[in-house]
Design a protein around this motif. Structure first.
Motif, PDB file in Angstrom:
ATOM      1  N   THR A 151      35.772  46.448  43.703  1.00 20.46           N
ATOM      2  CA  THR A 151      36.514  47.231  42.724  1.00 20.46           C
ATOM      3  C   THR A 151      38.015  47.071  42.932  1.00 20.46           C
ATOM      4  O   THR A 151      38.463  46.521  43.939  1.00 20.46           O
ATOM      5  CB  THR A 151      36.150  48.725  42.825  1.00 20.46           C
ATOM      6  OG1 THR A 151      36.471  49.193  44.141  1.00 20.46           O
ATOM      7  CG2 THR A 151      34.676  48.964  42.554  1.00 20.46           C
ATOM      8  N   GLU A 152      38.778  47.575  41.961  1.00 21.56           N
ATOM      9  CA  GLU A 152      40.242  47.598  42.021  1.00 21.56           C
ATOM     10  C   GLU A 152      40.826  46.225  42.349  1.00 21.56           C
ATOM     11  O   GLU A 152      41.641  46.081  43.251  1.00 21.56           O
ATOM     12  CB  GLU A 152      40.727  48.642  43.029  1.00 21.56           C
ATOM     13  CG  GLU A 152      40.318  50.051  42.678  1.00 21.56           C
ATOM     14  CD  GLU A 152      40.817  51.071  43.689  1.00 21.56           C
ATOM     15  OE1 GLU A 152      41.890  50.870  44.274  1.00 21.56           O
ATOM     16  OE2 GLU A 152      40.101  52.057  43.890  1.00 21.56           O
ATOM     17  N   ILE A 153      40.431  45.212  41.602  1.00 24.64           N
ATOM     18  CA  ILE A 153      40.913  43.849  41.818  1.00 24.64           C
ATOM     19  C   ILE A 153      42.351  43.788  41.312  1.00 24.64           C
ATOM     20  O   ILE A 153      42.609  44.013  40.139  1.00 24.64           O
ATOM     21  CB  ILE A 153      40.017  42.821  41.096  1.00 24.64           C
ATOM     22  CG1 ILE A 153      38.576  42.892  41.639  1.00 24.64           C
ATOM     23  CG2 ILE A 153      40.552  41.421  41.277  1.00 24.64           C
ATOM     24  CD1 ILE A 153      37.663  43.737  40.853  1.00 24.64           C
ATOM     25  N   THR A 154      43.287  43.491  42.230  1.00 26.03           N
ATOM     26  CA  THR A 154      44.714  43.571  41.926  1.00 26.03           C
ATOM     27  C   THR A 154      45.427  42.291  42.362  1.00 26.03           C
ATOM     28  O   THR A 154      45.295  41.868  43.506  1.00 26.03           O
ATOM     29  CB  THR A 154      45.342  44.787  42.653  1.00 26.03           C
ATOM     30  OG1 THR A 154      44.627  45.954  42.269  1.00 26.03           O
ATOM     31  CG2 THR A 154      46.806  44.941  42.310  1.00 26.03           C
ATOM     32  N   LEU A 155      46.194  41.693  41.448  1.00 26.12           N
ATOM     33  CA  LEU A 155      47.030  40.539  41.782  1.00 26.12           C
ATOM     34  C   LEU A 155      48.301  41.060  42.435  1.00 26.12           C
ATOM     35  O   LEU A 155      49.050  41.825  41.834  1.00 26.12           O
ATOM     36  CB  LEU A 155      47.369  39.746  40.515  1.00 26.12           C
ATOM     37  CG  LEU A 155      48.247  38.511  40.702  1.00 26.12           C
ATOM     38  CD1 LEU A 155      47.521  37.449  41.530  1.00 26.12           C
ATOM     39  CD2 LEU A 155      48.649  37.939  39.345  1.00 26.12           C
ATOM     40  N   THR A 156      48.540  40.674  43.679  1.00 25.75           N
ATOM     41  CA  THR A 156      49.718  41.161  44.400  1.00 25.75           C
ATOM     42  C   THR A 156      50.799  40.103  44.553  1.00 25.75           C
ATOM     43  O   THR A 156      51.959  40.439  44.786  1.00 25.75           O
ATOM     44  CB  THR A 156      49.333  41.678  45.801  1.00 25.75           C
ATOM     45  OG1 THR A 156      48.660  40.639  46.505  1.00 25.75           O
ATOM     46  CG2 THR A 156      48.443  42.903  45.696  1.00 25.75           C
ATOM     47  N   ALA A 183      49.789  26.151  43.439  1.00 23.72           N
ATOM     48  CA  ALA A 183      49.835  27.573  43.093  1.00 23.72           C
ATOM     49  C   ALA A 183      49.204  28.365  44.229  1.00 23.72           C
ATOM     50  O   ALA A 183      48.216  27.958  44.824  1.00 23.72           O
ATOM     51  CB  ALA A 183      49.109  27.833  41.791  1.00 23.72           C
ATOM     52  N   TYR A 184      49.812  29.488  44.504  1.00 22.30           N
ATOM     53  CA  TYR A 184      49.343  30.377  45.563  1.00 22.30           C
ATOM     54  C   TYR A 184      49.168  31.757  44.949  1.00 22.30           C
ATOM     55  O   TYR A 184      50.085  32.272  44.310  1.00 22.30           O
ATOM     56  CB  TYR A 184      50.359  30.425  46.699  1.00 22.30           C
ATOM     57  CG  TYR A 184      50.097  31.502  47.712  1.00 22.30           C
ATOM     58  CD1 TYR A 184      49.283  31.253  48.811  1.00 22.30           C
ATOM     59  CD2 TYR A 184      50.658  32.772  47.587  1.00 22.30           C
ATOM     60  CE1 TYR A 184      49.030  32.240  49.752  1.00 22.30           C
ATOM     61  CE2 TYR A 184      50.411  33.760  48.520  1.00 22.30           C
ATOM     62  CZ  TYR A 184      49.604  33.492  49.596  1.00 22.30           C
ATOM     63  OH  TYR A 184      49.344  34.460  50.522  1.00 22.30           O
ATOM     64  N   ALA A 185      47.996  32.334  45.089  1.00 25.38           N
ATOM     65  CA  ALA A 185      47.753  33.680  44.584  1.00 25.38           C
ATOM     66  C   ALA A 185      47.175  34.530  45.703  1.00 25.38           C
ATOM     67  O   ALA A 185      46.432  34.043  46.554  1.00 25.38           O
ATOM     68  CB  ALA A 185      46.788  33.650  43.407  1.00 25.38           C
ATOM     69  N   GLU A 186      47.548  35.803  45.686  1.00 26.47           N
ATOM     70  CA  GLU A 186      46.986  36.778  46.613  1.00 26.47           C
ATOM     71  C   GLU A 186      46.438  37.932  45.792  1.00 26.47           C
ATOM     72  O   GLU A 186      47.121  38.445  44.904  1.00 26.47           O
ATOM     73  CB  GLU A 186      48.040  37.284  47.585  1.00 26.47           C
ATOM     74  CG  GLU A 186      47.520  38.320  48.548  1.00 26.47           C
ATOM     75  CD  GLU A 186      48.580  38.819  49.508  1.00 26.47           C
ATOM     76  OE1 GLU A 186      48.202  39.231  50.613  1.00 26.47           O
ATOM     77  OE2 GLU A 186      49.770  38.807  49.163  1.00 26.47           O
ATOM     78  N   VAL A 187      45.200  38.305  46.076  1.00 28.85           N
ATOM     79  CA  VAL A 187      44.514  39.367  45.356  1.00 28.85           C
ATOM     80  C   VAL A 187      43.987  40.362  46.377  1.00 28.85           C
ATOM     81  O   VAL A 187      43.490  39.974  47.426  1.00 28.85           O
ATOM     82  CB  VAL A 187      43.355  38.780  44.519  1.00 28.85           C
ATOM     83  CG1 VAL A 187      42.487  39.870  43.934  1.00 28.85           C
ATOM     84  CG2 VAL A 187      43.892  37.878  43.424  1.00 28.85           C
TER      85      VAL A 187
END
Length: 178
Positions: free
Chosen positions: A81-86, A149-153
């Motif tokens: 739950t609460e999947i957030t792109l930081t 590309a670098y993403a943090e979730v």
């Protein structure tokens, strides 16, 4: 050597051997405690390890259209739950570019982070979030096919613990909220 001296030496030898036995027992107990702590930490991370994050080129066979999205996949057997792109960093031609992630006709930039992507991602589900575009001066908009590309979730697992995963797929990191 008389009997008293011989007995004193025996008592000293027994005391030294008892001391070494206690040291060895303490060493074994400490090592076993560390092994159990590592096993508990490994069990706590089990669900977080089943979540992957990617920045991926997607396409529609129907429209022959390509776009780049942030993709979160839950390979586990429990929901998150609460999947957030930081965090999101995009590079093209070796340089970091300003970007906009278009989600449901709204554009989000790095200034809008953190941004909740979804409330729940069920077991075995994949979420594809947004269409990544480069921000350029003027009315022009360019869709990005980033070289890098670098993403943090971040997300909350079924036990109520918040975790962070990145596109680098390192070990999940526990997020302690203050």
């Amino acid at each position: 050597m008389d009997a008293d001296t011989f007995g004193a030496w025996g008592q000293w030898a027994g005391a030294i051997m008892s001391f070494f036995a206690v040291v060895v027992a303490l060493g074994i107990a400490i090592r076993d405690g560390r092994v159990r702590a590592d096993e508990r930490a490994d069990q706590v991370k089990a669900q977080a390890r089943t979540v992957t994050v990617d920045v991926r080129k997607l396409k529609s066979d129907r429209w022959h259209y390509h776009w780049t999205s942030v993709v979160v996949e839950n390979h586990g057997t429990l929901p998150i739950t609460e999947i957030t792109l930081t965090r999101l960093v995009v590079k093209t031609n070796g340089r970091e570019v300003a970007w906009e992630l278009k989600i449901d006709s709204k554009g989000y930039t790095s200034k809008a982070l953190p941004h909740r992507l979804a409330k729940v991602l069920g077991p075995g589900e994949q979420g594809e979030y947004g269409s990544l575009r480069e921000l350029v001066d003027g009315p022009e908009v360019r869709f990005i096919q980033p070289e890098e590309a670098y993403a943090e979730v971040t997300f909350v697992d079924a036990a109520g613990l918040r975790w962070s995963r990145t596109t680098e797929n390192r070990e999940p990191q526990r997020v302690i909220e203050k």
